[in-house]
Scaffold this active site. Structure first.
Site, short mmCIF file in Angstrom:
data_model
loop_
_atom_site.label_atom_id
_atom_site.label_comp_id
_atom_site.label_asym_id
_atom_site.label_seq_id
_atom_site.Cartn_x
_atom_site.Cartn_y
_atom_site.Cartn_z
N ASP A 1 0.85 -1.18 0.00
CA ASP A 1 0.00 0.00 0.00
C ASP A 1 0.89 1.24 0.00
O ASP A 1 1.76 1.38 0.87
CB ASP A 1 -0.87 -0.03 1.26
CG ASP A 1 -2.14 0.76 1.07
OD1 ASP A 1 -3.21 0.27 1.48
OD2 ASP A 1 -2.08 1.87 0.51
N ASP B 1 -3.44 2.61 -5.75
CA ASP B 1 -2.28 2.69 -4.86
C ASP B 1 -2.04 1.46 -3.99
O ASP B 1 -1.34 1.53 -2.99
CB ASP B 1 -2.41 3.93 -3.97
CG ASP B 1 -3.46 3.76 -2.89
OD1 ASP B 1 -4.33 2.90 -3.06
OD2 ASP B 1 -3.39 4.47 -1.88
N GLU B 2 -2.62 0.32 -4.36
CA GLU B 2 -2.38 -0.87 -3.55
C GLU B 2 -2.43 -2.11 -4.41
O GLU B 2 -3.07 -2.15 -5.45
CB GLU B 2 -3.41 -0.98 -2.42
CG GLU B 2 -4.81 -1.07 -2.94
CD GLU B 2 -5.85 -1.31 -1.84
OE1 GLU B 2 -5.58 -2.05 -0.89
OE2 GLU B 2 -6.94 -0.76 -1.98
#
Length: 413
Positions: A8, A103-104
């Site tokens: 993350d 974003d992960e």
DNA sequence: TCTGGGGTCCTAGGACCC
DNA sequence: TCTGGGGTCCTAGGACCC
């Protein structure tokens, strides 16, 4: 026994902004828009979070909590670009990678010990690679299930690595608030609290049938999650099994609520264009279109219609949407938000039989030409909505101000 | 507090069919 | 005619995620 990473990025949007404007570093930064705009916080720097600012909070509230914060609109293209960079690093690390959002990502690193050593070592190596390629920080959770790995990365923030040893899941999860479980939001948390269930250990202590009686399928999933299992639901899928989108939508909240029919219909036209464009980019035709209407008091309705034949044409989407709008809009009532949503992809995809319809064919050609223009000169180069508006209103109207993605100038190559 | 935009999944009721 | 049991499709709304 499998081993998963959940990676993350830390304060992703803010961190990318800092790369381009280093003077922002360490300061309270809020990404999402101007402090007096209608909108919410997309991301807040750690300095801003100290004031209680967090994502999804109204911008005006964030401004009240932290007046000295620097508010920026944000740059989605940059975030996508950096997301791709991260994705590349991960794919170079192991083939079983799934980006779960911008974003992960989840990685299945089972069986990579010979290559990278034990999981903690592997995670630190990956962390260094991401850092080297992007200059951005991330956090990594390691566990035998994807769900526990996700909770781990959350606990590891910022810029940390955390592993839960196999067999230690219940001990790790037990003291955490039920809210930490992915899928438990505000409402479920409240419902669980009402039954005296506050910590994951309280959840683990109840039996499955009790939870199913109270929460149905969700309760069943919760029983599994309390044990640290990926049983059922989102976590229970193969990593890397990518399938296309199931729906496409665009919506717009007006800067000021409006009851101006011309403005409302022009907005619907623009939204249909955006949706149509995305459909064609994906090579899809949609069978169902849905209108979303939100009034000043935030009451929201959706009205859908399944068409006789699937389409990817702006004009045909707009025809359906306009019918839904006229049928369901409380005439004169000020509107806060309009949305257009499509789903139900046609199985056969091809639509050869439609070519007999000369009207349809003309629009298909016009649409293809417009797409080409936009590819070359930018999204604002051409608008079918403009010509349509002429058809349905006596006067031509300006494109409403403040539509997303609207640019004053094209961008010639 | 005055609440974005883009998604996924679940529930529940009604139509319709066998 | 006083009333079953599935299955599937459609629609509307809502929780949740980033």
């Amino acid at each position: 026994m499998k081993t998963f990473f959940h990676l993350d990025m830390d304060a992703f949007f803010v961190s990318v902004e800092e790369l381009f404007a280093p003077e922002l570093k360490g300061k309270p930064v809020v990404v999402g828009g101007r402090p007096d705009e209608r909108g919410v916080v997309s991301a807040a720097s750690y300095a801003a979070r100290k004031f209680g600012v967090h994502s999804a909070m109204p911008l005006r509230t964030a401004h009240k909590l932290c007046p000295q914060a620097i508010f920026v609109e944000g740059h989605m293209e940059r975030y996508r670009e950096y997301s791709h960079k991260v994705h590349e690093v991960l794919c170079g690390f192991t083939p079983l990678v799934e980006m779960a959002s911008i974003d992960e990502a989840y990685l299945d690193i089972t069986g990579t010990e010979r290559l990278y050593g034990p999981p903690l070592r592997a995670a630190h190596l990956l962390h260094e690679r991401v850092q080297a390629a992007t200059k951005l920080n991330c956090s990594i959770g390691i566990a035998a299930s994807r769900m526990v790995a996700k909770i781990c990365s959350d606990q590891a923030k910022p810029n940390g690595v955390l592993m839960v040893m196999p067999g230690r899941e219940a001990a790790f999860l037990g003291p955490l608030d039920v809210r930490r479980i992915p899928g438990v939001g505000k409402v479920s948390e409240k419902n669980l609290h009402a039954l005296g269930i506050r910590k994951v250990r309280d959840l683990a202590a109840r039996d499955e049938t009790f939870l199913e009686e109270h929460f149905g399928k969700l309760g069943l999933a919760l029983a599994g999650k309390a044990q640290g299992l990926d049983a059922g639901g989102w976590f229970d899928t193969e990593i890397g099994a990518e399938d296309g989108p199931k729906s496409i939508s665009h919506e717009h909240t007006f800067t000021e609520d409006t009851a101006d029919v011309a403005q409302l219909e022009a907005t619907l036209a623009k939204l249909c264009e955006m949706v149509g464009r995305r459909l064609r980019e994906h090579g899809l035709t949609a069978g169902t279109v849905q209108l979303k209407l939100r009034y000043t008091d935030f009451s929201t309705i959706t009205r859908a219609r399944t068409m006789e034949r699937a389409t990817a044409l702006d004009t045909e989407l707009l025809d359906e949407i306009r019918v839904l709008f006229r049928r369901n809009w409380k005439a004169g009532a000020a509107v806060r938000l309009l949305g257009v949503h499509v789903s139900g992809w046609s199985e056969e995809g091809t639509q050869m039989d439609l070519l007999d319809d000369p009207r349809h064919e003309r629009w298909q050609r016009a649409t293809a030409a417009a797409d080409l223009m936009r590819d070359r000169f930018g999204d604002s180069a051409v608008s079918l909505a403009a010509s349509l508006r002429g058809k349905f209103h006596e006067r031509a109207h300006e494109t409403p101000p403040g539509l997303p993605g609207k640019k004053k100038t094209g961008r010639p190559k």
